[in-house]
Motif scaffolding. Structure first.
Motif, PDB file in Angstrom:
ATOM      1  N   ARG A 153      95.923  63.721   6.091  1.00 44.14           N
ATOM      2  CA  ARG A 153      94.308  63.624   5.935  1.00 44.14           C
ATOM      3  C   ARG A 153      94.343  64.598   4.624  1.00 44.14           C
ATOM      4  NH1 ARG A 153      94.639  66.807  10.399  1.00 44.14           N
ATOM      5  NH2 ARG A 153      93.475  68.692  10.305  1.00 44.14           N
ATOM      6  N   ILE A 154      93.444  64.262   3.551  1.00 44.88           N
ATOM      7  CA  ILE A 154      93.238  65.197   2.608  1.00 44.88           C
ATOM      8  C   ILE A 154      91.491  65.587   2.508  1.00 44.88           C
ATOM      9  CG2 ILE A 154      93.032  65.347   0.026  1.00 44.88           C
ATOM     10  CD1 ILE A 154      95.434  63.690  -0.106  1.00 44.88           C
ATOM     11  N   ILE A 155      91.270  66.658   2.522  1.00 41.93           N
ATOM     12  CA  ILE A 155      89.776  67.403   2.639  1.00 41.93           C
ATOM     13  C   ILE A 155      89.614  67.635   1.231  1.00 41.93           C
ATOM     14  CG2 ILE A 155      88.261  68.790   3.605  1.00 41.93           C
ATOM     15  CD1 ILE A 155      89.145  66.878   5.633  1.00 41.93           C
ATOM     16  N   CYS A 156      88.638  67.286   0.477  1.00 40.68           N
ATOM     17  CA  CYS A 156      88.126  67.529  -0.973  1.00 40.68           C
ATOM     18  C   CYS A 156      86.802  68.461  -0.591  1.00 40.68           C
ATOM     19  CB  CYS A 156      88.141  66.409  -1.807  1.00 40.68           C
ATOM     20  SG  CYS A 156      89.606  65.471  -1.839  1.00 40.68           S
ATOM     21  N   GLN A 157      86.785  69.372  -1.538  1.00 43.01           N
ATOM     22  CA  GLN A 157      85.328  70.203  -1.729  1.00 43.01           C
ATOM     23  C   GLN A 157      84.503  69.263  -2.545  1.00 43.01           C
ATOM     24  OE1 GLN A 157      83.895  73.028  -0.484  1.00 43.01           O
ATOM     25  NE2 GLN A 157      85.976  73.405   0.852  1.00 43.01           N
ATOM     26  N   ARG A 158      83.246  68.957  -2.227  1.00 38.13           N
ATOM     27  CA  ARG A 158      82.328  68.144  -2.966  1.00 38.13           C
ATOM     28  C   ARG A 158      81.690  68.644  -4.125  1.00 38.13           C
ATOM     29  NH1 ARG A 158      80.125  63.697  -0.395  1.00 38.13           N
ATOM     30  NH2 ARG A 158      78.088  64.002  -1.238  1.00 38.13           N
ATOM     31  N   ASN A 159      81.901  70.359  -4.275  1.00 38.13           N
ATOM     32  CA  ASN A 159      81.399  70.837  -5.499  1.00 38.13           C
ATOM     33  C   ASN A 159      82.386  71.494  -6.006  1.00 38.13           C
ATOM     34  OD1 ASN A 159      78.334  70.396  -4.736  1.00 38.13           O
ATOM     35  ND2 ASN A 159      78.849  71.718  -2.820  1.00 38.13           N
ATOM     36  N   PRO A 160      82.245  71.748  -7.548  1.00 31.45           N
ATOM     37  CA  PRO A 160      83.184  72.341  -8.329  1.00 31.45           C
ATOM     38  C   PRO A 160      83.910  73.824  -7.713  1.00 31.45           C
ATOM     39  CG  PRO A 160      81.234  71.685  -9.545  1.00 31.45           C
ATOM     40  CD  PRO A 160      80.978  71.548  -8.263  1.00 31.45           C
ATOM     41  N   PRO A 161      85.247  73.611  -7.660  1.00 30.58           N
ATOM     42  CA  PRO A 161      86.230  73.154  -8.578  1.00 30.58           C
ATOM     43  C   PRO A 161      86.897  71.881  -8.003  1.00 30.58           C
ATOM     44  CG  PRO A 161      87.118  75.032  -7.574  1.00 30.58           C
ATOM     45  CD  PRO A 161      85.995  75.094  -7.097  1.00 30.58           C
ATOM     46  N   TYR A 162      86.307  71.315  -6.894  1.00 28.44           N
ATOM     47  CA  TYR A 162      86.512  70.107  -6.014  1.00 28.44           C
ATOM     48  C   TYR A 162      88.165  70.176  -5.637  1.00 28.44           C
ATOM     49  CZ  TYR A 162      82.579  68.416  -9.031  1.00 28.44           C
ATOM     50  OH  TYR A 162      81.536  68.311  -9.535  1.00 28.44           O
ATOM     51  N   SER A 163      88.684  71.419  -5.043  1.00 25.08           N
ATOM     52  CA  SER A 163      89.808  71.688  -4.592  1.00 25.08           C
ATOM     53  C   SER A 163      90.077  70.576  -3.451  1.00 25.08           C
ATOM     54  CB  SER A 163      90.003  72.962  -4.224  1.00 25.08           C
ATOM     55  OG  SER A 163      88.956  73.213  -3.117  1.00 25.08           O
ATOM     56  N   ALA A 164      91.232  70.137  -3.544  1.00 18.34           N
ATOM     57  CA  ALA A 164      91.764  69.227  -2.302  1.00 18.34           C
ATOM     58  C   ALA A 164      92.968  69.869  -1.591  1.00 18.34           C
ATOM     59  CB  ALA A 164      92.377  67.826  -2.933  1.00 18.34           C
ATOM     60  N   ARG A 165      92.974  69.899  -0.130  1.00 16.04           N
ATOM     61  CA  ARG A 165      93.807  70.581   0.741  1.00 16.04           C
ATOM     62  C   ARG A 165      94.357  69.285   1.663  1.00 16.04           C
ATOM     63  NH1 ARG A 165      93.986  75.890   0.934  1.00 16.04           N
ATOM     64  NH2 ARG A 165      92.132  76.777  -0.511  1.00 16.04           N
ATOM     65  N   ILE A 166      95.475  69.326   1.868  1.00 11.57           N
ATOM     66  CA  ILE A 166      96.338  68.213   2.656  1.00 11.57           C
ATOM     67  C   ILE A 166      96.678  68.942   4.011  1.00 11.57           C
ATOM     68  CG2 ILE A 166      98.639  68.921   1.840  1.00 11.57           C
ATOM     69  CD1 ILE A 166      99.350  65.991   1.997  1.00 11.57           C
ATOM     70  N   TYR A 167      96.487  67.959   5.217  1.00 12.15           N
ATOM     71  CA  TYR A 167      96.762  68.273   6.619  1.00 12.15           C
ATOM     72  C   TYR A 167      97.501  67.235   7.144  1.00 12.15           C
ATOM     73  CZ  TYR A 167      92.689  71.695   5.769  1.00 12.15           C
ATOM     74  OH  TYR A 167      91.823  72.627   5.171  1.00 12.15           O
ATOM     75  N   ALA A 168      98.364  67.556   7.890  1.00  7.47           N
ATOM     76  CA  ALA A 168      99.248  66.622   8.797  1.00  7.47           C
ATOM     77  C   ALA A 168      98.617  65.983   9.901  1.00  7.47           C
ATOM     78  CB  ALA A 168     100.696  67.237   9.359  1.00  7.47           C
TER      79      ALA A 168
END
Length: 435
Positions: A153-168
């Motif tokens: 799964r990938i979790i993205c921040q809805r506000n700038p800088p819109y970072s995306a983090r990945i989880y197994a």
């Protein structure tokens, strides 16, 4: 030679750069995932959530989740969290009598996207095993897939800088993740649980981003909670690697995600704005064909087929001797075999320099997201014959991609065929028209 104008048409800093995701019309785009080995589309065709690339955009309503309550024993509350289909949870089975359940609560600041082999509703991007050469899997091979049904799964921040983090691991239709007794799991120093999936989720972040001067990074494994570890001895070993505190699970432009059967490329919105588009590649193709390169044996004009016919042999198709790079049309010098037979028996002697090696048709690399620059098609991967820019060929030839459950090797990004030779690619030598 390829026309100079074609090689200089789309240098960085020109029309294909947009200021930022926030400045464009439409929903905010966090980035895109592109399947390696798909040269612009799946071999079997694009269908619904099963396709060669997936755009992650800000949802109308946030659906992200974050950990909240922890149940350290099989209490009624823990059982309720697991059975409640409106409650996200992760269960860590330590023994038949001991299960730790972590409840997850709604996070209004993030969006969640799930990737896996399952076609159930929780999966946003359906990924199946990639076969070298752009072939499609049979039903029997799909059943034996090593890709998890709910891989990550990938979790993205809805506000700038819109970072995306990945989880197994991903949440199933009941909004649960189950790590059984045999899964690698442990208690962290802070008391929280963490674990790894059976075949793991591997990530590689390039150094200096995804550009002309980029270099491949080191492959790491990502845990269920997003921590970073060195690789296990084998892909499914129960003993985890060492935790790498200095690194995090945030994706950067050019990050590679391996799901043990398919590898995905992550491109940020800013990175894609600096990347040539399909339109640009088509213009380069037309510029190349306008230069009327010739076969030095048959003196016939060569031309790359249209992007729509990228996998169909054409009578004007350029062929190359990959040992030396001399480009010809198809001819029977040194043999009298048909083109279809030639694909099975590739070694031939070049009539220009007598070098012996694979003699294959050349195919344009049609997936623009794999390009690290916007230069013309001057180099070909060995032995598949996919053509791209020099910097793009050099970059991908340096990357050792996971293969199966144990091996690593460099491969062509357009067809995932393992590379051969000293460098894995060759500079192409075209003959200009005599008139």
């Amino acid at each position: 030679m390829i026309p100079q104008r074609a090689a200089q048409m789309f240098s960085l800093g020109q029309e294909n750069i947009s200021p930022s995701p926030a400045s464009t019309k439409g929903p905010v785009r966090y980035g895109e995932l592109i399947v390696l080995g798909c040269n612009g589309s799946l071999p079997s065709g694009e269908r619904g959530r099963r396709k060669s690339r997936f755009a992650l955009c800000r949802r109308n309503k946030a659906n992200g989740v974050k950990p909240s309550t922890v149940h350290t024993s099989c209490t009624p509350q823990a059982a309720k969290a697991i059975s409640n289909k409106e409650q996200h949870s992760i269960s860590y089975t330590l023994s038949r009598a001991h299960t730790v359940v972590v409840e997850y609560t709604h996070d209004s600041n993030t969006d969640m996207f799930q990737i896996g082999r399952s076609t159930e509703n929780p999966i946003d991007f359906v990924v199946t095993d990639t076969v070298p050469g752009g072939q499609s899997l049979t039903d029997a091979q799909t059943i034996q897939s090593t890709i998890s049904r709910f891989a990550c799964r990938i979790i993205c921040q809805r506000n700038p800088p819109y970072s995306a983090r990945i989880y197994a691991a991903g949440f199933d239709s009941s909004k649960n993740i189950f790590l059984g007794e045999k899964a690698a799991k442990w208690r962290m120093h802070d008391g929280h649980m963490d674990g790894l999936t059976t075949n793991g989720v591997l990530v590689m972040h390039p150094w200096q981003g995804f550009a002309q001067d980029s270099r491949p990074g080191v492959w790491r494994e990502i845990s269920v909670c997003g921590n970073v570890f060195t690789l296990r001895e084998t892909r499914s070993a129960q003993q985890r690697g060492k935790m790498v505190d200095s690194e995090c699970n945030q994706l950067v432009d050019g990050s590679l995600i391996d799901l043990c059967g398919a590898t995905l490329l992550w491109r940020t919105a800013e990175g894609l704005a600096r990347t040539p588009t399909v339109k640009h590649l088509e213009a380069l193709r037309q510029e190349f064909n306008a230069g009327r390169p010739q076969c030095p044996v048959g003196f016939n004009t060569l031309a790359f087929p249209s992007m729509r016919r990228k996998d169909v042999l054409d009578e004007k198709q350029p062929w190359a001797y990959l040992r030396c790079g001399h480009v010809h049309g198809y001819h029977c010098w040194g043999g009298r075999r048909a083109p279809e037979v030639e694909a099975e028996c590739q070694d031939r002697e070049c009539p220009m320099c007598r070098a012996q090696g694979p003699y294959v048709p050349l195919w344009l690399g049609c997936e623009p997201a794999f390009y690290v620059d916007a230069e013309g098609p001057t180099h070909a991967f060995v032995p598949c014959g996919h053509v791209c820019s020099e910097k793009t060929a050099a970059y991908w030839s340096q990357i050792s991609l996971p293969h199966g459950t144990h091996a690593f090797h460099a491969a062509c990004p357009f067809c995932i065929h393992p590379l051969r030779g000293d460098t894995g690619f060759v500079r192409l030598i075209f003959q200009s028209p005599l008139d």
